[in-house]
Write an enzyme that holds these catalytic residues in place. Sequence first.
Site, PDB file in Angstrom:
ATOM      1  N   GLY A  46      43.859 148.818   6.395  1.00 29.73           N
ATOM      2  CA  GLY A  46      42.467 148.534   6.081  1.00 29.73           C
ATOM      3  C   GLY A  46      41.914 147.493   7.025  1.00 29.73           C
ATOM      4  O   GLY A  46      42.666 146.666   7.571  1.00 29.73           O
ATOM      5  N   GLN A  51      36.328 141.014  10.072  1.00 33.66           N
ATOM      6  CA  GLN A  51      37.602 140.805  10.776  1.00 33.66           C
ATOM      7  C   GLN A  51      37.499 141.122  12.270  1.00 33.66           C
ATOM      8  O   GLN A  51      38.384 140.758  13.044  1.00 33.66           O
ATOM      9  CB  GLN A  51      38.721 141.660  10.158  1.00 33.66           C
ATOM     10  CG  GLN A  51      39.089 141.230   8.759  1.00 33.66           C
ATOM     11  CD  GLN A  51      40.248 142.046   8.232  1.00 33.66           C
ATOM     12  OE1 GLN A  51      40.061 143.140   7.713  1.00 33.66           O
ATOM     13  NE2 GLN A  51      41.461 141.549   8.407  1.00 33.66           N
ATOM     14  N   CYS A  93      47.508 140.612   5.326  1.00 34.34           N
ATOM     15  CA  CYS A  93      46.185 140.765   5.917  1.00 34.34           C
ATOM     16  C   CYS A  93      46.295 140.627   7.428  1.00 34.34           C
ATOM     17  O   CYS A  93      46.987 139.724   7.909  1.00 34.34           O
ATOM     18  CB  CYS A  93      45.253 139.692   5.350  1.00 34.34           C
ATOM     19  SG  CYS A  93      43.594 139.762   6.032  1.00 34.34           S
ATOM     20  N   LEU A  94      45.618 141.508   8.155  1.00 36.34           N
ATOM     21  CA  LEU A  94      45.689 141.456   9.621  1.00 36.34           C
ATOM     22  C   LEU A  94      45.139 140.135  10.167  1.00 36.34           C
ATOM     23  O   LEU A  94      45.504 139.724  11.260  1.00 36.34           O
ATOM     24  CB  LEU A  94      44.904 142.624  10.233  1.00 36.34           C
ATOM     25  CG  LEU A  94      45.480 144.025   9.993  1.00 36.34           C
ATOM     26  CD1 LEU A  94      44.537 145.087  10.541  1.00 36.34           C
ATOM     27  CD2 LEU A  94      46.867 144.151  10.607  1.00 36.34           C
ATOM     28  N   HIS A 135      40.947 144.632  -1.620  1.00 43.91           N
ATOM     29  CA  HIS A 135      41.214 143.650  -0.561  1.00 43.91           C
ATOM     30  C   HIS A 135      40.083 143.663   0.483  1.00 43.91           C
ATOM     31  O   HIS A 135      39.590 142.607   0.886  1.00 43.91           O
ATOM     32  CB  HIS A 135      42.571 143.974   0.080  1.00 43.91           C
ATOM     33  CG  HIS A 135      42.972 143.083   1.204  1.00 43.91           C
ATOM     34  ND1 HIS A 135      44.095 142.283   1.172  1.00 43.91           N
ATOM     35  CD2 HIS A 135      42.406 142.855   2.428  1.00 43.91           C
ATOM     36  CE1 HIS A 135      44.181 141.599   2.311  1.00 43.91           C
ATOM     37  NE2 HIS A 135      43.175 141.940   3.092  1.00 43.91           N
ATOM     38  N   GLU A 136      39.654 144.870   0.883  1.00 42.98           N
ATOM     39  CA  GLU A 136      38.610 144.973   1.916  1.00 42.98           C
ATOM     40  C   GLU A 136      37.247 144.555   1.378  1.00 42.98           C
ATOM     41  O   GLU A 136      36.483 143.891   2.083  1.00 42.98           O
ATOM     42  CB  GLU A 136      38.549 146.396   2.492  1.00 42.98           C
ATOM     43  CG  GLU A 136      39.829 146.871   3.175  1.00 42.98           C
ATOM     44  CD  GLU A 136      40.449 145.857   4.128  1.00 42.98           C
ATOM     45  OE1 GLU A 136      39.697 145.123   4.797  1.00 42.98           O
ATOM     46  OE2 GLU A 136      41.684 145.785   4.198  1.00 42.98           O
ATOM     47  N   HIS A 139      36.869 140.930   1.506  1.00 41.45           N
ATOM     48  CA  HIS A 139      36.535 140.436   2.852  1.00 41.45           C
ATOM     49  C   HIS A 139      35.020 140.374   3.063  1.00 41.45           C
ATOM     50  O   HIS A 139      34.518 139.473   3.743  1.00 41.45           O
ATOM     51  CB  HIS A 139      37.120 141.353   3.934  1.00 41.45           C
ATOM     52  CG  HIS A 139      38.517 140.994   4.361  1.00 41.45           C
ATOM     53  ND1 HIS A 139      38.833 139.779   4.920  1.00 41.45           N
ATOM     54  CD2 HIS A 139      39.656 141.719   4.344  1.00 41.45           C
ATOM     55  CE1 HIS A 139      40.135 139.778   5.216  1.00 41.45           C
ATOM     56  NE2 HIS A 139      40.660 140.928   4.865  1.00 41.45           N
TER      57      HIS A 139
HETATM   58 NI    NI Z   1      42.640 141.555   5.057  1.00 42.69          NI
END
Ligand code: NI
Length: 168
Positions: A46, A51, A93-94, A135-136, A139
Site C-alpha cells: 500500500g 508518502q 510502513c514504507l 493503514h492507508e 496516512h
Molecule cells: Ni504506511
Amino acid sequence: MAVLPIRLYPDPVLRVRCPEVVDFNQELSSLIDDMVDTMHAAPGIGLAAPQVGVEKRLAVVDLSVGDDPEQLLVLVNPQICSTAGSWIEEEGCLSIPELNEKVTRPLDIVVKAQSASGEPFEFPASEWLARAICHEVDHLDGVLFIDHLRGLRRERAKRSLKRLLRSA
Ligand code: NI
C-alpha cells in the site's frame, strides 16, 4: 511512469491532513501510475499520496504486490463507512523502514471511494485488505501506525525510532 522517492519519518508531509481530490484529470492519472510503480518497486502492499510528498486524498493498495492485476485498488477520497470486530497483527510502513509492531485494526470494514475517473464505488473488505486500507486512510489524515501503539509497544517503538534517526 516512474518510481518516486518515498518520504521517510519524520518528514512533516506525513503529518498533513490531506485535502480531497477535486480534479480527475491527466495529472491525477499520471500520479496514480507513478504511485503504483513506486509501491510495487518498494516492494509494498500500500502507498498513500503524502508518502510521495503529494497532499491529496489518494492511496493505492495491492496485496499481491503486482502479481495479480485484479487485486490492485486505486482509492481516491476513500472513507471507512463502517467497521466491525478487531484483530491484532504485525504492521509496517514504507515511510518507517525496519519497524514492525502489532496494531489493532477492524476485522471487517466497508469502504467508499472514487475511481481515477471520479466514479464512486463502495465495497466490503476483511482481514489483511481491511488492515491495509485502514493503514492507508490513516496516512491521508497524517496518522501513522505507531500512533496506535500503547504501553510497552509504544515505548519500544519510540526507542527504535530514536535509533533509526541517529543512524540516518
Ligand atoms: Ni504506511
